[in-house]
Enzyme design. Structure first.
Site, mmCIF file in Angstrom:
data_model
loop_
_atom_site.group_PDB
_atom_site.id
_atom_site.type_symbol
_atom_site.label_atom_id
_atom_site.label_comp_id
_atom_site.label_asym_id
_atom_site.label_seq_id
_atom_site.Cartn_x
_atom_site.Cartn_y
_atom_site.Cartn_z
ATOM 1 N N HIS A 1 -0.882 -0.108 -9.692
ATOM 2 C CA HIS A 1 -1.611 -1.081 -8.863
ATOM 3 C C HIS A 1 -2.142 -2.258 -9.691
ATOM 4 O O HIS A 1 -3.338 -2.551 -9.685
ATOM 5 C CB HIS A 1 -2.763 -0.389 -8.113
ATOM 6 C CG HIS A 1 -3.003 -1.019 -6.771
ATOM 7 N ND1 HIS A 1 -3.205 -0.298 -5.622
ATOM 8 C CD2 HIS A 1 -3.069 -2.323 -6.387
ATOM 9 C CE1 HIS A 1 -3.383 -1.114 -4.605
ATOM 10 N NE2 HIS A 1 -3.308 -2.344 -5.054
ATOM 11 N N ASP B 1 4.236 -0.334 -7.021
ATOM 12 C CA ASP B 1 2.966 -0.643 -7.689
ATOM 13 C C ASP B 1 1.840 0.128 -7.016
ATOM 14 O O ASP B 1 0.690 0.030 -7.420
ATOM 15 C CB ASP B 1 2.712 -2.158 -7.596
ATOM 16 C CG ASP B 1 1.484 -2.597 -8.379
ATOM 17 O OD1 ASP B 1 1.355 -2.167 -9.547
ATOM 18 O OD2 ASP B 1 0.648 -3.342 -7.833
ATOM 19 N N GLU C 1 -2.651 7.586 -4.741
ATOM 20 C CA GLU C 1 -3.019 6.995 -6.036
ATOM 21 C C GLU C 1 -4.507 7.121 -6.356
ATOM 22 O O GLU C 1 -4.903 6.958 -7.517
ATOM 23 C CB GLU C 1 -2.618 5.510 -6.078
ATOM 24 C CG GLU C 1 -3.432 4.617 -5.132
ATOM 25 C CD GLU C 1 -3.044 3.146 -5.184
ATOM 26 O OE1 GLU C 1 -1.834 2.851 -5.103
ATOM 27 O OE2 GLU C 1 -3.947 2.299 -5.302
ATOM 28 N N ARG D 1 0.869 -1.183 0.000
ATOM 29 C CA ARG D 1 0.000 0.000 0.000
ATOM 30 C C ARG D 1 0.899 1.224 0.000
ATOM 31 O O ARG D 1 1.919 1.262 0.707
ATOM 32 C CB ARG D 1 -0.907 0.036 1.233
ATOM 33 C CG ARG D 1 -2.090 -0.912 1.179
ATOM 34 C CD ARG D 1 -3.150 -0.496 0.147
ATOM 35 N NE ARG D 1 -4.297 -1.388 0.144
ATOM 36 C CZ ARG D 1 -4.411 -2.500 -0.590
ATOM 37 N NH1 ARG D 1 -3.428 -2.849 -1.420
ATOM 38 N NH2 ARG D 1 -5.491 -3.250 -0.533
HETATM 39 P P1 NAD Z 1 -1.306 -11.297 5.041
HETATM 40 O O1 NAD Z 1 -2.311 -10.847 6.049
HETATM 41 O O2 NAD Z 1 -1.271 -12.723 4.638
HETATM 42 O O3 NAD Z 1 0.184 -10.887 5.546
HETATM 43 C C1 NAD Z 1 0.479 -9.661 6.094
HETATM 44 C C2 NAD Z 1 1.653 -9.837 7.038
HETATM 45 O O4 NAD Z 1 2.010 -8.541 7.556
HETATM 46 C C3 NAD Z 1 1.330 -10.731 8.241
HETATM 47 O O5 NAD Z 1 2.314 -11.736 8.390
HETATM 48 C C4 NAD Z 1 1.342 -9.783 9.415
HETATM 49 O O6 NAD Z 1 1.784 -10.374 10.642
HETATM 50 C C5 NAD Z 1 2.321 -8.723 8.925
HETATM 51 N N1 NAD Z 1 2.237 -7.494 9.683
HETATM 52 C C6 NAD Z 1 1.147 -6.943 10.293
HETATM 53 N N2 NAD Z 1 1.504 -5.830 10.960
HETATM 54 C C7 NAD Z 1 2.835 -5.674 10.748
HETATM 55 C C8 NAD Z 1 3.771 -4.715 11.180
HETATM 56 N N3 NAD Z 1 3.404 -3.684 11.992
HETATM 57 N N4 NAD Z 1 5.052 -4.843 10.805
HETATM 58 C C9 NAD Z 1 5.445 -5.894 10.015
HETATM 59 N N5 NAD Z 1 4.585 -6.837 9.581
HETATM 60 C C10 NAD Z 1 3.301 -6.731 9.944
HETATM 61 O O7 NAD Z 1 -1.527 -10.349 3.783
HETATM 62 P P2 NAD Z 1 -1.085 -10.628 2.275
HETATM 63 O O8 NAD Z 1 -2.181 -11.358 1.581
HETATM 64 O O9 NAD Z 1 0.274 -11.180 2.268
HETATM 65 O O10 NAD Z 1 -1.085 -9.132 1.690
HETATM 66 C C11 NAD Z 1 -0.139 -8.181 2.122
HETATM 67 C C12 NAD Z 1 -0.531 -6.820 1.597
HETATM 68 O O11 NAD Z 1 -0.389 -6.797 0.184
HETATM 69 C C13 NAD Z 1 -2.002 -6.450 1.815
HETATM 70 O O12 NAD Z 1 -2.213 -5.889 3.098
HETATM 71 C C14 NAD Z 1 -2.256 -5.441 0.730
HETATM 72 O O13 NAD Z 1 -1.989 -4.153 1.245
HETATM 73 C C15 NAD Z 1 -1.208 -5.778 -0.337
HETATM 74 N N6 NAD Z 1 -1.802 -6.224 -1.609
HETATM 75 C C16 NAD Z 1 -1.445 -5.575 -2.749
HETATM 76 C C17 NAD Z 1 -1.984 -5.986 -3.966
HETATM 77 C C18 NAD Z 1 -1.589 -5.323 -5.274
HETATM 78 O O14 NAD Z 1 -2.296 -5.473 -6.286
HETATM 79 N N7 NAD Z 1 -0.478 -4.601 -5.350
HETATM 80 C C19 NAD Z 1 -2.891 -7.036 -4.009
HETATM 81 C C20 NAD Z 1 -3.213 -7.695 -2.812
HETATM 82 C C21 NAD Z 1 -2.672 -7.281 -1.604
#
Ligand code: NAD
Length: 329
Positions: free
Chosen positions: A295, A258, A263, A234
């Site tokens: 994105h 991305d 955005e 994000r």
């Molecule tokens: P997930 O919930 O499986 O993993 C997120 C991880 O972040 C977890 O292991 C959690 O413990 C960790 N986390 C939480 N708070 C934290 C902190 N303060 N410091 C460090 N780590 C912390 O989520 P995911 O499915 O792996 O997705 C991750 C992120 O990717 C989403 O939150 C979203 O913002 C982003 N995303 C982007 C796209 C894109 O098109 N670019 C698509 C999907 C998701």
């Protein structure tokens, strides 16, 4: 269920209409983003289906609740654009798609690394102009480099598997350890240590109050000089102005993103005939060592199919059983 889709693109309409044959919901697609100004479009719909840049702050939620909406169905994983406490106070339920293809985003992050390291964006343009010089295209072997993963959930783990395949040494920072990554040799360290030791840092944690601007002036000063930073999570994780300063000083070697913190008014639309008013974005775009995609990390056929099916199934769960395992608490 009657559902109003906001920020609906052709590809959303196509994939949701096809998947809905198995669910039979009543779908109406609106192109605008959901904002306080467009909230009136939701009148009479029990559910709204929204995406990343729809604005579900207090004003929007109050407006749509007053005209009968009881359910917010996010067709994405993140829910940082919904004021959950307001939704709860209005009795509005919120469901999401927690995972649709971690591979899509992790592979895109790897793509940004390859693009920046081997300057593929320059090479592509050069060949089109019959410029076959290699000057300025020098990269480095990924093999043997240290890669730091911030956030080792579903996407971070997939990304780790990919970088492990390249022969990289992996460091990680997360509030909880990922057993697979630990087993395969990833070392968990504090964020300053990860930043100081990684040749490439890739962000995969959610945007939360605790992670907002986690990459700021102070953390950029800790980063290994000349390192690469990748953000497919994000935009709000990075303080963009600080990143620009670090790029200008050379402290940050390259940046692949991305996502961008402002955005909302740019991405997912064709603004090629418009004068972009966001000076920070325009400046960022001008750097030779910055690559930006709009994105598209999630944007694979497999992910779209999973997003449609999970969203429609979430709506059916609420309609038929009044419970849904993908409800945001
Ligand atoms: P997930 O919930 O499986 O993993 C997120 C991880 O972040 C977890 O292991 C959690 O413990 C960790 N986390 C939480 N708070 C934290 C902190 N303060 N410091 C460090 N780590 C912390 O989520 P995911 O499915 O792996 O997705 C991750 C992120 O990717 C989403 O939150 C979203 O913002 C982003 N995303 C982007 C796209 C894109 O098109 N670019 C698509 C999907 C998701």
């Amino acid at each position: 269920m009657k559902v109003a889709f906001f920020s609906a693109k052709d590809y959303d309409q196509k994939s949701f209409t096809a998947a809905n044959q198995a669910y039979g919901h009543e779908l109406t697609f609106f192109e605008p983003r959901l904002t306080p100004k467009t909230a009136s479009l939701a009148a009479g719909f029990r559910a709204v289906c929204v995406f990343i840049n729809d604005e579900l702050g207090e004003e929007t939620l109050q407006n749509i609740a007053a005209s009968g909406t009881q359910l917010v169905a996010l067709r994405c994983a993140g829910y940082n654009n919904v004021e959950l406490d307001v939704a709860q106070s209005l009795g509005m339920r919120v469901v999401r798609v927690p995972a649709y293809s971690p591979y899509a985003v992790a592979e895109h992050a790897a793509g940004l690394i390859m693009m920046l390291n081997r300057k593929l964006y320059k090479a592509y343009n050069r060949i089109r102009e019959d410029n076959f010089s290699l000057k300025g295209l020098l990269g480095f072997d990924l093999h043997g480099k240290t890669v730091g993963i911030v956030g080792t959930g579903r996407i971070g783990e997939c990304f780790g598997r990919i970088m492990h395949g390249f022969g990289c040494k992996l460091l990680a920072y997360d509030v909880q350890e990922n057993p697979y990554l630990v087993e395969t040799g990833t070392q968990y360290v504090d964020l300053p240590v990860l930043l100081a030791q990684s040749d490439i840092t890739s962000l995969h944690c959610p945007l939360l109050p605790a992670t907002h601007h986690m990459i700021d002036q102070e953390s950029l000063a800790q980063i290994k000089p000349g390192a690469m930073l990748i953000n497919t999570s994000r935009g709000g994780l990075i303080d963009t102005q600080s990143a620009i300063n670090a790029l200008k000083s050379g402290q940050l070697g390259s940046l692949g993103i991305d996502v961008y913190e402002d955005e909302g008014s740019l991405f997912f639309q064709d603004l090629s005939d418009t004068v972009i008013q966001d000076d920070i974005f325009q400046l960022l775009k001008s750097f030779p060592n910055v690559v930006i995609t709009a994105h598209q990390g999630f944007f694979t056929q497999e992910a779209l199919n999973n997003i449609s099916n999970t969203t429609l199934s979430n709506l059916s769960d609420i309609e038929d059983r009044n419970v849904c395992s993908n409800e945001v608490a």
